[in-house]
Design an enzyme around this catalytic site. Structure first.
Site, PDB file in Angstrom:
ATOM      1  CG  ASP A  26      84.276  46.538  65.364  1.00  0.00           C
ATOM      2  OD1 ASP A  26      85.466  46.140  65.486  1.00  0.00           O
ATOM      3  OD2 ASP A  26      83.812  46.839  64.321  1.00  0.00           O
ATOM      4  CG  MET A  38      83.019  52.263  60.479  1.00  0.00           C
ATOM      5  SD  MET A  38      84.541  51.584  60.867  1.00  0.00           S
ATOM      6  CE  MET A  38      84.372  49.886  59.794  1.00  0.00           C
ATOM      7  CG  ASP A  91      84.828  46.411  60.061  1.00  0.00           C
ATOM      8  OD1 ASP A  91      83.959  46.782  60.509  1.00  0.00           O
ATOM      9  OD2 ASP A  91      85.367  45.502  60.061  1.00  0.00           O
ATOM     10  N   GLY A 132      88.421  52.931  61.499  1.00  0.00           N
ATOM     11  CA  GLY A 132      89.057  53.092  60.243  1.00  0.00           C
ATOM     12  C   GLY A 132      90.221  51.968  59.942  1.00  0.00           C
ATOM     13  CG  PHE A 133      93.659  52.143  59.755  1.00  0.00           C
ATOM     14  CD1 PHE A 133      94.171  51.939  58.850  1.00  0.00           C
ATOM     15  CD2 PHE A 133      93.364  53.534  60.204  1.00  0.00           C
ATOM     16  CE1 PHE A 133      94.317  53.106  58.107  1.00  0.00           C
ATOM     17  CE2 PHE A 133      93.258  54.566  59.307  1.00  0.00           C
ATOM     18  CZ  PHE A 133      94.017  54.242  58.312  1.00  0.00           C
ATOM     19  N   GLY A 134      91.996  48.116  61.301  1.00  0.00           N
ATOM     20  CA  GLY A 134      92.170  46.814  61.995  1.00  0.00           C
ATOM     21  C   GLY A 134      93.405  46.859  62.961  1.00  0.00           C
ATOM     22  N   GLY A 135      93.511  45.989  63.694  1.00  0.00           N
ATOM     23  CA  GLY A 135      94.516  45.647  64.723  1.00  0.00           C
ATOM     24  C   GLY A 135      94.687  46.848  65.674  1.00  0.00           C
ATOM     25  N   GLY A 173      88.894  40.725  65.144  1.00  0.00           N
ATOM     26  CA  GLY A 173      89.546  40.551  63.746  1.00  0.00           C
ATOM     27  C   GLY A 173      90.795  39.614  63.649  1.00  0.00           C
ATOM     28  CB  SER A 174      94.208  40.679  64.443  1.00  0.00           C
ATOM     29  OG  SER A 174      94.105  41.401  65.486  1.00  0.00           O
ATOM     30  N   GLY A 194      89.840  45.768  69.088  1.00  0.00           N
ATOM     31  CA  GLY A 194      90.998  45.364  70.085  1.00  0.00           C
ATOM     32  C   GLY A 194      90.374  44.161  71.172  1.00  0.00           C
ATOM     33  CG  HIS A 248      81.953  43.056  62.008  1.00  0.00           C
ATOM     34  ND1 HIS A 248      80.827  43.670  62.756  1.00  0.00           N
ATOM     35  CD2 HIS A 248      82.678  44.120  61.967  1.00  0.00           C
ATOM     36  CE1 HIS A 248      80.858  44.868  62.766  1.00  0.00           C
ATOM     37  NE2 HIS A 248      82.057  45.203  62.344  1.00  0.00           N
TER      38      HIS A 248
END
Length: 223
Positions: free
Chosen positions: A177, A69, A36, A143-146, A199-200, A179, A34
């Site tokens: 997508d 995005m 982003d 907009g942000f990971g984690g 992701g994390s 959490g 994936h």
């Protein structure tokens, strides 16, 4: 018949060794990679562009799941297709020409998907189902990971799955997508999601093979 697909997000990878990171998870048997793409306009962050996708493409045959995005995605889609995207998702909130943009992607023999932020209603996609291969539901604000998973999205996933069944479109993949981790994967897959962007919970783990195995084990699709 739909199957579970794991799609680690490189947004959480070590960008100083991005190629090696992708090769590692590819060798562990992930289904998709994936990617982003953020422009600092549609979302308050900037990530990567088609040049990076092009550079990464020769490293693996694992499909590239490119999530745009960005504002006016139709302006940049041809570049991502040329760079080697296998599937492209864009936000219905980012363009007034959703159906035209889907047709642009499909005409190039690339799988087409639309993405919805948490507050966007499912009614925005109900009448374009014949033109989509997948629907991506954001389970955090993009907009942000984690970020922390938004629990209310489980019901939205379930409603989408029910809509697809009613419209005889159950073949359309449901991607989630944001959490997605061991403690949330069962709820989202039981509700109907079959493509998991992690992701994390993958790249942030020391033992990535174990992390991927746990996600598969906790999924309602494999129990």
């Amino acid at each position: 018949m739909k199957t579970l697909q794991l799609a680690p997000s490189i947004l959480s990878a070590d960008f100083s060794r991005l190629g090696a990171e992708i090769e590692e998870v590819a060798n562990l048997g992930v289904d998709w990679i994936h990617i982003d793409v953020m422009d600092g306009r549609f979302v308050p962050n900037i990530s990567i562009g088609p040049l990076v996708v092009r550079a990464l493409r020769p490293l693996t045959s694992v499909p590239f799941d490119v999530h745009l995005m960005i504002a006016e995605p139709e302006r940049y889609i041809p570049e991502f297709i040329d760079a080697g995207a296998d599937l492209i998702s864009f936000h219905v909130e980012a363009t007034p020409h959703v159906q035209r943009t889907l047709q642009m992607i499909r005409k190039a023999n690339v799988r087409a998907a639309v993405a919805l932020t948490p507050s966007t209603p499912l009614s925005t996609v109900e009448h374009i189902l014949p033109d989509v291969d997948m629907i991506l539901l954001m389970t955090v604000n993009p907009g942000f990971g984690g970020q922390k998973f938004i629990p209310q999205m489980v019901d939205k996933i379930r409603q989408l799955a029910e809509m697809l069944e009613r419209r005889q479109a159950s073949h359309i993949d449901i991607e989630v997508d944001g959490g997605i981790a061991v403690d949330t994967v069962r709820a989202v897959t039981a509700a109907g999601a079959n493509v998991l962007v992690a992701g994390s919970s993958v790249f942030g783990q020391h033992d990535r093979a174990k992390a991927l195995a746990q996600l598969r084990q906790e999924s309602a699709w494999t129990s």
